[in-house]
Design a protein around this motif. Structure first.
Motif, PDB file in Angstrom:
ATOM      1  N   ARG A 177       0.851  -1.190   0.000  1.00  0.00           N
ATOM      2  CA  ARG A 177       0.000   0.000   0.000  1.00  0.00           C
ATOM      3  C   ARG A 177       0.889   1.244   0.000  1.00  0.00           C
ATOM      4  O   ARG A 177       1.648   1.475   0.941  1.00  0.00           O
ATOM      5  N   PHE A 178       0.772   2.051  -1.037  1.00  0.00           N
ATOM      6  CA  PHE A 178       1.624   3.221  -1.161  1.00  0.00           C
ATOM      7  C   PHE A 178       1.047   4.447  -0.471  1.00  0.00           C
ATOM      8  O   PHE A 178       1.752   5.449  -0.307  1.00  0.00           O
ATOM      9  N   VAL A 179      -0.232   4.395  -0.089  1.00  0.00           N
ATOM     10  CA  VAL A 179      -0.838   5.466   0.713  1.00  0.00           C
ATOM     11  C   VAL A 179      -1.648   4.816   1.834  1.00  0.00           C
ATOM     12  O   VAL A 179      -2.055   3.657   1.750  1.00  0.00           O
ATOM     13  N   ASP A 180      -1.879   5.573   2.874  1.00  0.00           N
ATOM     14  CA  ASP A 180      -2.668   5.110   4.011  1.00  0.00           C
ATOM     15  C   ASP A 180      -4.128   4.933   3.573  1.00  0.00           C
ATOM     16  O   ASP A 180      -4.759   5.898   3.112  1.00  0.00           O
ATOM     17  N   PRO A 181      -4.699   3.737   3.700  1.00  0.00           N
ATOM     18  CA  PRO A 181      -6.091   3.526   3.264  1.00  0.00           C
ATOM     19  C   PRO A 181      -7.101   4.427   3.970  1.00  0.00           C
ATOM     20  O   PRO A 181      -8.179   4.678   3.437  1.00  0.00           O
ATOM     21  N   ASP A 182      -6.742   4.915   5.177  1.00  0.00           N
ATOM     22  CA  ASP A 182      -7.672   5.748   5.939  1.00  0.00           C
ATOM     23  C   ASP A 182      -7.503   7.240   5.660  1.00  0.00           C
ATOM     24  O   ASP A 182      -8.198   8.056   6.262  1.00  0.00           O
ATOM     25  N   ASP A 183      -6.594   7.590   4.767  1.00  0.00           N
ATOM     26  CA  ASP A 183      -6.391   8.999   4.422  1.00  0.00           C
ATOM     27  C   ASP A 183      -7.445   9.401   3.393  1.00  0.00           C
ATOM     28  O   ASP A 183      -7.344   9.082   2.208  1.00  0.00           O
ATOM     29  N   LEU A 184      -8.452  10.148   3.831  1.00  0.00           N
ATOM     30  CA  LEU A 184      -9.573  10.506   2.958  1.00  0.00           C
ATOM     31  C   LEU A 184      -9.198  11.506   1.874  1.00  0.00           C
ATOM     32  O   LEU A 184      -9.991  11.755   0.957  1.00  0.00           O
ATOM     33  N   ALA A 185      -8.008  12.080   1.945  1.00  0.00           N
ATOM     34  CA  ALA A 185      -7.580  12.969   0.869  1.00  0.00           C
ATOM     35  C   ALA A 185      -7.433  12.212  -0.442  1.00  0.00           C
ATOM     36  O   ALA A 185      -7.646  12.777  -1.517  1.00  0.00           O
ATOM     37  N   HIS A 186      -7.089  10.933  -0.359  1.00  0.00           N
ATOM     38  CA  HIS A 186      -6.889  10.122  -1.557  1.00  0.00           C
ATOM     39  C   HIS A 186      -8.209   9.494  -2.002  1.00  0.00           C
ATOM     40  O   HIS A 186      -8.876   8.813  -1.207  1.00  0.00           O
ATOM     41  N   ASP A 187      -8.581   9.709  -3.260  1.00  0.00           N
ATOM     42  CA  ASP A 187      -9.798   9.110  -3.793  1.00  0.00           C
ATOM     43  C   ASP A 187      -9.498   7.982  -4.778  1.00  0.00           C
ATOM     44  O   ASP A 187     -10.389   7.493  -5.474  1.00  0.00           O
ATOM     45  N   MET A 188      -8.233   7.589  -4.884  1.00  0.00           N
ATOM     46  CA  MET A 188      -7.870   6.375  -5.623  1.00  0.00           C
ATOM     47  C   MET A 188      -6.645   5.761  -4.964  1.00  0.00           C
ATOM     48  O   MET A 188      -5.833   6.460  -4.341  1.00  0.00           O
ATOM     49  N   HIS A 189      -6.556   4.444  -5.065  1.00  0.00           N
ATOM     50  CA  HIS A 189      -5.368   3.714  -4.637  1.00  0.00           C
ATOM     51  C   HIS A 189      -4.805   2.966  -5.841  1.00  0.00           C
ATOM     52  O   HIS A 189      -5.568   2.375  -6.623  1.00  0.00           O
ATOM     53  N   VAL A 190      -3.493   3.007  -5.982  1.00  0.00           N
ATOM     54  CA  VAL A 190      -2.802   2.153  -6.947  1.00  0.00           C
ATOM     55  C   VAL A 190      -1.770   1.372  -6.138  1.00  0.00           C
ATOM     56  O   VAL A 190      -0.744   1.923  -5.715  1.00  0.00           O
ATOM     57  N   ASN A 191      -2.072   0.117  -5.887  1.00  0.00           N
ATOM     58  CA  ASN A 191      -1.270  -0.740  -5.023  1.00  0.00           C
ATOM     59  C   ASN A 191      -0.697  -1.907  -5.814  1.00  0.00           C
ATOM     60  O   ASN A 191      -1.014  -2.108  -6.988  1.00  0.00           O
ATOM     61  N   ILE A 192       0.130  -2.716  -5.163  1.00  0.00           N
ATOM     62  CA  ILE A 192       0.591  -3.981  -5.724  1.00  0.00           C
ATOM     63  C   ILE A 192       0.114  -5.108  -4.823  1.00  0.00           C
ATOM     64  O   ILE A 192       0.304  -5.058  -3.597  1.00  0.00           O
ATOM     65  N   VAL A 193      -0.546  -6.081  -5.423  1.00  0.00           N
ATOM     66  CA  VAL A 193      -1.045  -7.243  -4.688  1.00  0.00           C
ATOM     67  C   VAL A 193      -0.167  -8.439  -5.037  1.00  0.00           C
ATOM     68  O   VAL A 193       0.149  -8.667  -6.207  1.00  0.00           O
ATOM     69  N   THR A 194       0.227  -9.193  -4.017  1.00  0.00           N
ATOM     70  CA  THR A 194       1.124 -10.350  -4.199  1.00  0.00           C
ATOM     71  C   THR A 194       0.506 -11.599  -3.596  1.00  0.00           C
ATOM     72  O   THR A 194       0.066 -11.574  -2.440  1.00  0.00           O
ATOM     73  N   PHE A 195       0.476 -12.675  -4.373  1.00  0.00           N
ATOM     74  CA  PHE A 195       0.078 -13.994  -3.886  1.00  0.00           C
ATOM     75  C   PHE A 195       1.261 -14.940  -4.028  1.00  0.00           C
ATOM     76  O   PHE A 195       1.892 -15.008  -5.095  1.00  0.00           O
TER      77      PHE A 195
END
Length: 270
Positions: A177-195
């Motif tokens: 997670r490149f930004v805090d999920p609870d930071d309401l300033a961000h209206d999009m997330h671009v993350n990397i998911v690993t399995f």
């Protein structure tokens, strides 16, 4: 750790036309074999550049974002890449080195490099290296909320952020997670998911977020609505809001993808 980067080219005339491309109401799969020279686009304001536009807002496809794979040859770039003032962006480099200048400060992004560009930011791109550079560019119109300031631009990398294991998975499923999920300033997330091999999403996720998924590494069987579809490094998936989704990672190595989703906003009705 490697990231799939398209090389373009064209298949031979002897090749079969059958491929894994799928377009349905709930999802689309663009396999890596589609990313050829003949489907590239030029971008205004860029030099020595070509791009594959793999998502854009149109009827029956993406509604909240666009996504491009951009390739800049040595000496190319753009002094004003973003020409819409209230559009934010994320850059993720898969090969080569990209010089990103943000508000007068230069940053060199190698493979795995990540930049968030705030709406209204002054920034530019250049390839000052000896080889071509390739990166993903995700763009979204920023949805401002009264009383919440827009987030600031920042630069980081895949290597600098520790993946967070999902609960009760023993590390088989983790998210960078490149930004805090609870930071309401961000209206999009671009993350990397690993399995890890054999890891899974163990239920059919059905949610309001729209998704764009580019497979960076590995392979898996992905549940898309009512279909099971094999995907591998270089494939791209778009999932509409509420499309059921799940997956099994196939191994032998990790299965990783770059994931876009829209977040942290009330549903507009007027």
């Amino acid at each position: 750790m490697g990231y799939y980067t398209p090389a373009g080219g064209l298949p031979p005339q002897s090749a079969l036309l059958t491929d894994r491309a799928i377009v349905k109401e709930a999802y689309t799969v663009i396999p890596k074999g589609v990313l050829r020279d003949i489907v590239t686009s030029n971008l205004p304001g860029f030099t020595r550049t070509r791009s594959w536009i793999i998502a854009r807002p149109i009827a029956g496809f993406a509604t909240t974002f666009s996504q491009l794979i951009v390739e800049i040859a040595q000496g190319g770039g753009a002094s004003t890449p973003e020409q819409e003032a209230m559009v934010e962006g994320v850059l993720f480099v898969t090969s080569g080195e990209l010089t990103v200048t943000i508000a007068g400060t230069q940053h060199l992004l190698a493979a795995g490099g990540y930049a968030y560009l705030a709406p209204g930011e002054t920034w530019s791109l250049a390839n000052d290296g000896a080889e071509s550079v390739s990166f993903h560019w995700v763009r979204k119109a920023y949805e401002k909320v009264p009383g919440i300031e827009a987030p600031a631009s920042f630069v980081t990398s895949d290597q600098a952020v520790e993946p967070r294991p999902m609960p009760d998975t023993d590390g088989a499923w983790a998210t960078t997670r490149f930004v805090d999920p609870d930071d309401l300033a961000h209206d999009m997330h671009v993350n990397i998911v690993t399995f890890q091999p054999g890891g899974s999403i163990p239920f059919a996720e059905t949610h309001v977020m729209e998704h764009g998924l580019f497979v960076l590494e590995g392979k898996a069987v992905y549940r898309l609505n009512d279909d099971w579809v094999e995907v591998e490094a270089g494939d791209y998936m778009w999932l509409r809001a509420f499309c059921p989704q799940a997956c099994y990672a196939g191994g032998p190595g990790p299965f990783r993808y770059l994931l876009y989703k829209d977040v942290n906003r009330q549903i507009r009705l007027t």
